[in-house]
Design a protein around this motif. Sequence first.
Motif, mmCIF file in Angstrom:
data_model
loop_
_atom_site.group_PDB
_atom_site.id
_atom_site.type_symbol
_atom_site.label_atom_id
_atom_site.label_comp_id
_atom_site.label_asym_id
_atom_site.label_seq_id
_atom_site.Cartn_x
_atom_site.Cartn_y
_atom_site.Cartn_z
ATOM 1 N N ILE A 199 0.837 -1.207 0.000
ATOM 2 C CA ILE A 199 0.000 0.000 0.000
ATOM 3 C C ILE A 199 0.865 1.247 0.000
ATOM 4 O O ILE A 199 0.591 2.225 -0.725
ATOM 5 N N ASN A 200 1.931 1.260 0.805
ATOM 6 C CA ASN A 200 2.813 2.424 0.853
ATOM 7 C C ASN A 200 3.473 2.679 -0.494
ATOM 8 O O ASN A 200 3.626 3.835 -0.922
ATOM 9 N N ILE A 201 3.873 1.609 -1.166
ATOM 10 C CA ILE A 201 4.499 1.761 -2.481
ATOM 11 C C ILE A 201 3.505 2.332 -3.485
ATOM 12 O O ILE A 201 3.818 3.254 -4.257
ATOM 13 N N LEU A 202 2.275 1.801 -3.472
ATOM 14 C CA LEU A 202 1.270 2.274 -4.419
ATOM 15 C C LEU A 202 0.867 3.720 -4.132
ATOM 16 O O LEU A 202 0.653 4.511 -5.059
ATOM 17 N N GLN A 203 0.769 4.086 -2.851
ATOM 18 C CA GLN A 203 0.438 5.465 -2.512
ATOM 19 C C GLN A 203 1.554 6.418 -2.928
ATOM 20 O O GLN A 203 1.290 7.531 -3.395
#
Length: 495
Positions: free
Chosen positions: A443-447
Amino acid sequence: MTIEELLEKSGSELTNVINELRNGRNTPEPNSKEYAAQYDPKLHEVNDRRKRPDKLVVVDKDSDEYGEVKRINPNVELTTEQGFRIEPVARIALAIQKLIVKRAVAFTFGNPVTYNANPEDEAQKALLQAVNRVFYDVKEETLNRRIARSLYSTTEVAELWYPVETEPHELYGFKKNIKFKVAVFSPMFGDRLYPYFDEARDLIAFSREFTRKDRDLITRTYFETYTKDKHYLWSCEGLETTNGGNWKLVEGYPKDITIGKIPIIYASQPQVEWEDVQSLIDRLEKLLSNFADTNDYHASPKIFVQGKVVGFARKGEAGAIIEGEQGATAQYLSWANAPESVKLEIDTLLRMIYTITQTPDISFDTVKGLGAISGIALQLLFMDAHLKVQDKTEIFSEYLQRRINVLKAFMGQANINWKEAANRLIVEPKITPYIIEDELSKINILQAANGQKQIASRKATIQRLGWAENVDDEEAAIQAEEDREKSYYQGEPTL
């Protein structure tokens, strides 16, 4: 001579035909009995009393051979009347072969196989949906694991796809009175598999030999052969060997195969998963069994006495005292670091077994100290297992592709309107090695890639969490709670 010309022979030459079909392999037939004995801990060498005999003990204290003696002939049974007793030795058999296979199966098919396709028209879309429905009916995820388990533990496996008559239905998107089933052929089930390859290494026939007791209580050996056009079945009474047999064609055969393909998918590999570490496993079991015997003899404290013992405490008496003559001494016997070398060898054997077979050690004692690790760390931790899956992809990509082609051929025959779509539709299977996902890192990478903006709707996250039975009702309840929090009174409320 073609396979059709060979199969047209009859009468006394049937044995020669069957022997020729047996000789069409391009790899040696697996030693199923040996692999089964290695796979089952109860059949390991450490449990074989001929290779690891029990100990012989002389019970007559007046005998010069009192105590343990070497057994000259382990096949001769001795009785207590002869002044002997049998002392069972420790037998520690480890199911490491099963563990290696289980881990390999889990990493290969722990995630469902995905099928990439780009249907060009409605017929191809309907065909793809019908294939997915067949996979659902036969529980394809379980089927893949059964196939992998058989391949890894016996070096070969095959599956047969066939239609069966049913009540009319529209499960495949059109009205039909057949369903498609699958049967697994494996040496694990007593099958002997005989693929027949031509000079170009193309499979032009596939045969299976099996034995069963029929309803008339007579045991018969059956030999069946599949080609792209025919299905043959021969039988003979008794347990037939390759030296001969009174073979005859079973009534009702040969049967026509109308899809123009051999309805068999076959896979093989050079050796079982534990082949390279079998000697290490044997050594580990022997080492642990010998060490257990040593513990039986020396784990309890022993007292060495010099001089004559006059009195000894009773069993269980507190403050026990040993009384001896003047000058007598007593001391406990203890090992001087003897187990350290054994422990080192055991640890080394286990490490080499895991390393050589590319099997990750994910036991509780190993992972309990890891704590929370990132997704990249997880990928590095399981990298060796994933590399092993990539090697297996060489086998399973072709295997799964042929399964799709056979099913498309069946669908094209069942629905003549899909025949052209079955020829043109391209479906590519993809195997994804199993790994525990670090969703927070993802999720952090996609955000970060999305400029720190929201990447999923509230409804999607509620559905992903899975706590609510009705996603819409749960979203409405959350919205109502937020509205109440935003509402307020200004001043005193009046009635």
